[in-house]
Enzyme design. Structure first.
Site, PDB file in Angstrom:
ATOM      1  N   GLY A  88       2.389  -2.320   4.043  1.00  0.00           N
ATOM      2  CA  GLY A  88       2.927  -3.556   4.607  1.00  0.00           C
ATOM      3  C   GLY A  88       1.895  -4.590   5.007  1.00  0.00           C
ATOM      4  O   GLY A  88       2.149  -5.366   5.935  1.00  0.00           O
TER       5      GLY A  88
ATOM      6  N   THR B 159       0.848  -1.172   0.000  1.00  0.00           N
ATOM      7  CA  THR B 159       0.000   0.000   0.000  1.00  0.00           C
ATOM      8  C   THR B 159       0.894   1.235   0.000  1.00  0.00           C
ATOM      9  O   THR B 159       2.114   1.123   0.057  1.00  0.00           O
ATOM     10  CB  THR B 159      -0.858  -0.006   1.260  1.00  0.00           C
ATOM     11  OG1 THR B 159       0.028  -0.033   2.357  1.00  0.00           O
ATOM     12  CG2 THR B 159      -1.737  -1.232   1.316  1.00  0.00           C
TER      13      THR B 159
HETATM   14  N1  GLY Z   1      -4.010  -5.237   0.231  1.00  0.00           N
HETATM   15  C1  GLY Z   1      -3.493  -4.947   1.485  1.00  0.00           C
HETATM   16  C2  GLY Z   1      -4.528  -4.461   2.432  1.00  0.00           C
HETATM   17  O1  GLY Z   1      -5.567  -4.010   1.990  1.00  0.00           O
HETATM   18  O2  GLY Z   1      -4.345  -4.529   3.605  1.00  0.00           O
END
Ligand code: GLY
Length: 572
Positions: free
Chosen positions: A471, A378
């Site tokens: 992360g 992210t």
């Molecule tokens: N794709 C990582 C999250 O949304 O936490």
């Protein structure tokens, strides 16, 4: 220095109480980020994972824009300069706290296409890596709708003004640096099979350091969005290109899916932590719930043991373990099935959880019921403006460069967010528990997330911290630890960010720690307590979280970007 030495060399500490009368600092032996220079601003601050994008946000603030204007302009710029995670092909969550104290939470997470099925990734015939590397991996993107909805509701500049800097960066290009090049190199296998290979891997290699990287298709796409708004993306020429890309690669997203996409304004969740107020993202993100639950459990231990001791790491781990169990099993899309948010973030639940913690022993997570895999990448933006508004915004395409699928002719990557659903819901484990039913795939449903954009208020109700992280699940543990470092250990923001972290992985049951920082005796003690320990490095996947944070500093702001990764904070 006495305190710091005590923390890391426990023998020197005997006789000192573990109170926190003095701010704690890190010992000179922990060098990570020692040279970080925080940024200060009298009026405002922008922090993001890319310096060009941060500069875009600061320029908007300097011209009189507010925090939402700056956050949205920064987010569009990240879609150009940081395409491994910044995006228009993914989704995210945004928290706003206005100067008058009102708050809002925007959910623009991707949604499962209408043709998605509960077992689509579990059936034996599913292609290898179907949920991470193929056209099937993409959820219906929410970023464009989300960013423009935020601007509509809270912004003061036009759509064209917010997107113009991103268009210029895409059209005129920017200089390839090591972060950009390494990000591409690390995901060569993901990018190479798809239409982005020609641009991102010319001749099979990432662009050369120092080259100018231009994205003509993306510039045109952004021009269309600037001119025609969300309609260009969800019904117009960009929608046509997405659907054509889906047809080419056997994906599920249709014109109807795109036309049906809607953002959702939600009510932020709130908890208190030692007299402070913690404002977080509600479900479908599990991030806010899990950060709040972790802090609530830790609050029952007053004061916490000193930073850097085995007992301190044990309590962090035990609190995370319990919060993650709830997160994995009970949080899903609240519009699809009820999520017991209030119970999960209640003080009573935390006290009950805390009573299950043995102060001298790790508890095994036999009860861990859900798969732990989650994408890593992210990207977070934190903004404060001179009017008193703040924004905490996290967006993602899940893994680095998402699914690798690139929308031909439109110039952007699509997410692999379908992988954040539980792909084998209903599987019954050894304890007879049904796994992650709340996060089963269903048409139109939102997959849960660990993203945790967070705002912390001080005891007087003023903004103290605006933070978030990248992360995957390490977002939750990292955000909670920075908050604890600031509030309990009274560390400077710089030390709070660079301090070594732990992360409890409920399945497989293990405790990750950053090597080279915790004293060997601390690691030995944790092992004796029963933890299965695993060192986690800053330079190889999966990473510990990489936090972006700004903090009130007197009448102004201080900004720090996690020394574990790239980015910049810039005040004005
Ligand atoms: N794709 C990582 C999250 O949304 O936490």
């Amino acid at each position: 220095m006495l305190v710091a030495s005590c923390v890391f060399f426990a023998a020197a500490c005997r006789g000192l109480s573990p109170g926190h009368a003095e701010p704690e600092s890190l010992p000179p032996t922990w060098s990570l980020g020692a040279n970080v220079v925080p940024s200060y601003g009298d009026r405002g601050m922008v922090a993001s994972n890319d310096s060009l994008a941060t500069a875009v946000g600061v320029a908007i603030l300097e011209r009189g824009g507010n925090a939402v204007d700056a956050a949205i302009a920064t987010a569009f710029a990240l879609a150009v300069t940081h395409p491994e995670a910044g995006n228009i092909g993914g989704g995210g969550f945004m928290l706003v706290r206005n100067a008058d104290g009102t708050t809002a939470a925007l959910d623009f997470r991707e949604r499962a296409p209408a043709a998605a099925t509960r077992e689509m990734f579990a059936r034996p015939a599913a292609p290898r890596n179907a949920s991470t590397h193929t056209h099937l991996a993409a959820g219906v993107p929410g970023s464009v709708a989300g960013m423009l909805a935020a601007l509509d509701r809270f912004g003061t500049i036009s759509r064209q003004q917010a997107i113009a800097p991103a268009i210029a960066l895409a059209r005129d290009g920017f200089i390839v640096d090591a972060t950009f090049r390494d990000g591409i190199a690390g995901q060569r296998a993901r990018i190479a099979p798809h239409a982005g290979a020609g641009l991102f891997l010319p001749g099979g290699e990432p662009p050369a350091l120092g080259a100018t990287f231009r994205q003509a298709d993306l510039a045109r796409t952004l021009e269309l969005v600037a001119r025609d708004g969300p309609a260009a993306f969800y019904r117009g020429p960009i929608a046509d290109l997405i659907v054509a890309e889906m047809r080419r690669g056997g994906g599920l997203i249709t014109a109807q899916d795109l036309a049906a996409y809607r953002v959702t304004w939600r009510t932020p969740i709130r908890t208190t932590y030692r007299g402070h107020t913690v404002i977080g993202m509600p479900p479908p993100s599990a991030g806010g719930v899990a950060v709040a639950a972790t802090l609530n459990i830790l609050e029952t231990f007053d004061p916490l043991p000193q930073f850097g001791t085995a007992r301190h790491a044990h309590l962090l781990a035990a609190a995370q373990q319990r919060a993650f169990l709830d997160r994995n099993e009970l949080v899903g899309d609240p519009d699809a099935s009820a999520v017991p948010t209030e119970r999960l973030i209640s003080k009573e639940h935390a006290r009950r959880m805390a009573r299950t913690i043995d102060p001298s022993r790790a508890a095994s997570t036999r009860a861990a019921r859900a798969a732990a895999r989650e994408g890593n990448e992210t990207t977070h933006i934190a903004v404060a403006d001179r009017f008193g508004n703040v924004v905490s915004l996290t967006t993602t395409i899940n893994d680095i460069y998402g699914s690798g699928v690139f929308v031909s002719g439109a110039g952007f990557f699509l997410n692999d967010e379908m992988d954040d659903f539980a792909s084998r819901p209903g599987a019954v484990n050894a304890d007879g528990i049904v796994a992650a039913e709340a996060n089963a795939i269903a048409p139109g449903k939102v997959m849960t997330s660990s993203m945790a954009p967070t705002i912390v208020l001080d005891r007087e109700g003023r903004v103290l911290l605006v933070l978030g992280s990248r992360g995957g699940p390490r977002i939750i543990s990292s955000v909670a630890q920075v908050i604890v470092n600031v509030i309990d250990h009274r560390m400077s923001l710089k030390d709070a960010m660079r301090a070594p972290r732990v992360h409890h992985v409920v399945s497989p049951d293990s405790l990750w720690y950053e090597p080279g920082d915790f004293a060997p005796a601390v690691i030995d003690s944790l092992r004796v307590m029963g933890y299965a320990l695993r060192p986690i490095r800053t330079d190889t996947l999966p990473y510990i979280g990489r936090v972006i944070a700004i903090a009130r500093r007197g009448a102004g702001w201080e900004g720090v970007v996690d020394p574990r990764y790239a980015g910049s904070a810039k005040g004005y």
